[in-house]
Motif scaffolding. Structure first.
Motif: not given
Length: 126
Positions: A64-79
Motif C-alpha cells: 500500500g505504501f508503494l502504491r501510494e508513493l508511486r501515485g504522488q507528484d514526487l520524484p520517483q526514486v527506487p524502492a
C-alpha cells in the motif's frame, strides 16, 4: 557528492537498527518509519533517494505504501522491498506495487549495500 538519503520502513525496531547500522557504515544518511503511513508523511515532506520497505506492517503495509508513493507528484526514486515472504507471488505483487528490487530477510550486509549502490547509480562495488 552528497550522501544519499534512505528511508527504512519496517515495524520491527531490531530490523530497522540492523539495516540502519549496515547503511550508515556504508556512508548513507538513514531515517526510519514504523509503518507505511508514517513513511508516506515523511516522503511528502521531503522525498528520499531510496526506500527500503517491509511488506507486513500495521496501518499501511509495504504494498500500500508503494502504491501510494508511486501515485504522488514526487520524484520517483527506487524502492527495495525487503520481506520474509519468499514466494514468487510476493515478489510479483511487490513489483506491481512499485518496487524496483526484492530481497528476502535476513539479508547479508554486502547484498544490501550492493543493491542500494546499484539502484542509486553508484555502480556495483560494495
Amino acid at each position: 557528492m552528497q550522501q544519499a538519503r534512505i528511508l527504512i520502513v519496517d515495524d520491527a525496531a531490531t530490523v530497522r537498527l540492523y539495516h540502519r547500522t549496515i547503511l550508515e557504515e556504508a556512508g548513507f544518511a538513514v531515517e526510519e518509519a514504523v509503518n507505511g503511513i508514517e513513511a508516506l508523511e515523511r516522503a511528502l515532506l521531503q522525498p528520499f533517494d531510496l526506500y527500503l520497505v517491509d511488506i507486513n506492517m500495521p496501518k499501511l503495509d509495504g504494498y500500500g505504501f508503494l502504491r501510494e508513493l508511486r501515485g504522488q507528484d514526487l520524484p520517483q526514486v527506487p524502492a527495495i522491498m525487503i520481506s520474509t515472504e519468499a514466494k514468487s507471488q510476493d515478489q510479483h505483487l511487490a513489483y506491481i506495487a512499485g518496487a524496483n528490487y526484492y530481497l528476502i530477510k535476513p539479508i547479508k550486509p554486502r547484498e544490501l549495500i550492493l543493491a542500494c549502490r546499484i539502484l542509486l547509480g553508484y555502480g556495483g562495488s560494495a
